[in-house]
Design a protein around this motif. Structure first.
Motif, PDB file in Angstrom:
ATOM      1  N   UNK A  97      83.779  12.029   4.467  1.00 41.60           N
ATOM      2  CA  UNK A  97      82.926  11.078   5.176  1.00 41.60           C
ATOM      3  C   UNK A  97      82.310  10.164   4.121  1.00 41.60           C
ATOM      4  N   UNK A  98      82.657   8.895   4.167  1.00 39.86           N
ATOM      5  CA  UNK A  98      82.210   7.947   3.148  1.00 39.86           C
ATOM      6  C   UNK A  98      81.381   6.856   3.805  1.00 39.86           C
ATOM      7  N   UNK A 124      84.103   3.546  -3.373  1.00 41.32           N
ATOM      8  CA  UNK A 124      84.391   3.982  -2.002  1.00 41.32           C
ATOM      9  C   UNK A 124      85.896   4.066  -1.756  1.00 41.32           C
ATOM     10  N   UNK A 125      86.618   3.065  -2.182  1.00 37.80           N
ATOM     11  CA  UNK A 125      88.063   3.053  -1.959  1.00 37.80           C
ATOM     12  C   UNK A 125      88.761   4.143  -2.782  1.00 37.80           C
ATOM     13  N   UNK A 139      86.557  -7.497   4.179  1.00 36.75           N
ATOM     14  CA  UNK A 139      85.797  -7.715   5.397  1.00 36.75           C
ATOM     15  C   UNK A 139      85.382  -6.365   5.977  1.00 36.75           C
ATOM     16  N   UNK A 140      84.391  -6.344   6.882  1.00 35.87           N
ATOM     17  CA  UNK A 140      83.991  -5.075   7.491  1.00 35.87           C
ATOM     18  C   UNK A 140      85.162  -4.329   8.126  1.00 35.87           C
ATOM     19  N   UNK A 141      86.083  -5.076   8.728  1.00 35.56           N
ATOM     20  CA  UNK A 141      87.228  -4.407   9.358  1.00 35.56           C
ATOM     21  C   UNK A 141      88.161  -3.780   8.334  1.00 35.56           C
ATOM     22  N   UNK A 166      88.613   3.829   6.866  1.00 33.81           N
ATOM     23  CA  UNK A 166      87.706   4.883   7.311  1.00 33.81           C
ATOM     24  C   UNK A 166      86.509   5.028   6.376  1.00 33.81           C
ATOM     25  N   UNK A 167      86.008   3.874   5.944  1.00 28.17           N
ATOM     26  CA  UNK A 167      84.769   3.805   5.163  1.00 28.17           C
ATOM     27  C   UNK A 167      83.727   3.132   6.047  1.00 28.17           C
ATOM     28  N   UNK A 168      82.656   3.841   6.328  1.00 24.91           N
ATOM     29  CA  UNK A 168      81.627   3.291   7.219  1.00 24.91           C
ATOM     30  C   UNK A 168      80.711   2.348   6.438  1.00 24.91           C
ATOM     31  N   UNK A 169      80.688   1.097   6.832  1.00 25.34           N
ATOM     32  CA  UNK A 169      79.822   0.106   6.199  1.00 25.34           C
ATOM     33  C   UNK A 169      78.488   0.101   6.944  1.00 25.34           C
ATOM     34  N   UNK A 170      77.436   0.500   6.257  1.00 30.95           N
ATOM     35  CA  UNK A 170      76.104   0.586   6.847  1.00 30.95           C
ATOM     36  C   UNK A 170      75.292  -0.623   6.385  1.00 30.95           C
TER      37      UNK A 170
END
Length: 454
Positions: free
Chosen positions: A29-30, A18-19, A63-65, A71-75
């Motif tokens: 959009x990731x 992802x990174x 961390x999620x933040x 700008x990676x959406x953690x679902x």
């Protein structure tokens, strides 16, 4: 239109991918799908946490933040199904995600044996993730007996942790050697002596037949195949890891030996679906790429391997969907020489290349080196066709970088076999083997298959 990338699995392979995709494509959009209750953490340090050498905060890598900032959406969800014809993921929550390119990096999970009493209070299957670790921390009671079923790498690590927490530990190992498949008979005996010196015990060549409970439903003992009843208030089972791929059945993604089959570009049989990490098995399209340095066509469960596969998969996902002409091209994943380093019980180890060949195979010569009287050290090197092709170093570590340099440089060591562990010996003047005269790695392939649990 921005490209849509979905990554299933937020461990080191998925997070690294992802990174990397974000570095390659600022507008993409990731979406990173996390099925665990914690954000990306350092699995390598779970034992350190359980042994009180580090704290929980130090385990968290992202961390999620941190993902949000990139700008990676953690679902936070599970994937139930992949519709590869429609390029769509169906999540457990009912949500659907569309993708242009998909990476599967779901890793593995502990194998649960069919064993009477496995559901008793005080029994845990696996020592693989943070949830397991927190469970053992909450249930370990100093002075109480514990049984660890499985004496491989994870079983030994768990036993060492429980002993650090004050428990009286017994290891039950079906095989005849502790630390399999990383050990041979000699190093297994050394390891066993270390386990007993530290106050734990073990049983070799026996299996757990049943787990017994008291009238409150709590575990009280493990019964072995010899009929022995070993008291236990806590039981941990570490008998192997199985890739998390069952949810892919019916997706069209080809599975082989319980793993996702990918080619040397980490691409599945479906052009826009890739795989990385412990859940994969690599089958190259180009057989010429299978050189003696490219031995990892099985799941080699190390942090570095998973990281590199995640990065490689991301690069190829990006190049597969790049709009700019000649902006990128698929590049093969090259794992390089087999390398694994860590701790067996409390003894450090390094394994390089063909570290434990079949002693009956006359193509290989093994050399054992002086340990200066250290009973918990063992140095074994393997030579084939004049080249150093393997190293097993247990206990005191030395010359690992030099040995790796000799192996990766394909130096001819004929006549110098007994000098290789001498700190004064340097490989600078050794001749180099021709490229077409390198030792093969079929045995390493077989060894790596054991790691994959196939």
């Amino acid at each position: 239109m921005p490209k849509r990338y979905c990554i299933v699995g937020s461990g080191v392979a998925g997070a690294s991918a992802a990174e990397q995709l974000r570095r390659l494509d600022a507008d993409a959009e990731i979406k990173l799908i996390n099925g665990e209750s914690h954000s990306f953490y350092r699995r390598l340090s779970l034992a350190s946490y359980l042994q009180k050498q580090t704290d929980l905060a130090a385990l968290i890598v992202r961390k999620p933040e941190d993902f949000a900032e990139a700008k990676i959406e953690l679902v936070q969800d599970f994937v139930n199904r992949v519709d590869s014809d429609q390029n769509k993921l169906h999540l457990a929550s009912g949500q659907e995600l569309d993708y242009d390119s998909l990476l599967i990096a779901t890793g593995g999970g502990a194998i649960a044996p069919r064993l009477p009493g496995i559901n008793l209070d005080g029994v845990r299957v696996g020592f693989w993730d943070l949830e397991d670790t927190l469970w053992y921390e909450s249930r370990a009671v100093a002075g109480q007996p514990a049984v660890v079923i499985g004496g491989g790498v994870l079983g030994l690590e768990l036993a060492d942790c429980l002993q650090h927490l004050g428990m009286k530990v017994t290891i039950v190992q079906l095989g005849q050697t502790l630390g399999e498949p990383l050990t041979d008979a000699v190093s297994g005996e050394i390891l066993g002596a270390r386990v007993k010196e530290k106050g734990a015990d073990y049983r070799l060549g026996v299996s757990a037949e049943a787990i017994l409970g008291d009238d409150q439903g709590r575990v009280r003992a493990v019964v072995t195949s010899t009929g022995e009843e070993i008291p236990a208030t806590l039981v941990g089972m570490c008998i192997g890891i199985r890739p998390n791929v069952k949810w892919l059945e019916g997706s069209g993604v080809i599975l082989e030996q319980g793993c996702i089959r990918v080619n040397e570009y980490l691409q599945t049989n479906i052009a826009n679906i890739y795989g990385a990490g412990d859940c994969t098995i690599i089958r190259p399209i180009d057989a010429h790429l299978h050189t003696s340095n490219m031995v990892g066509y099985r799941a080699n469960r190390t942090w570095q391997v998973a990281t590199n596969q995640g990065l490689c998969a991301a690069n190829n996902m990006f190049s597969n969907h790049s709009d700019a002409a000649n902006q990128g091209e698929h590049r093969p994943y090259d794992e390089g020489m087999f390398y694994n380093a860590g701790v067996l019980y409390d003894l450090p180890y390094t394994m390089l290349g063909l570290f434990n060949p079949d002693p009956k195979d006359t193509n290989y010569q093994t050399y054992i080196y002086d340990t200066a009287g250290d009973p918990f050290a063992y140095f074994k090197l393997t030579v084939a066709a004049g080249r150093l092709v393997g190293a097993m170093l247990i206990g005191k570590q030395r010359r690992t970088n030099i040995l790796r340099r000799i192996m990766e440089g394909h130096y001819i060591v004929t006549g110098h076999e007994h000098e290789l562990m001498d700190p004064k010996f340097k490989p600078n003047d050794l001749p180099v083997a021709p490229l077409n005269d390198r030792a093969g790695d079929a045995d390493v392939e077989a060894k790596l298959a054991m790691y994959a649990g196939v």
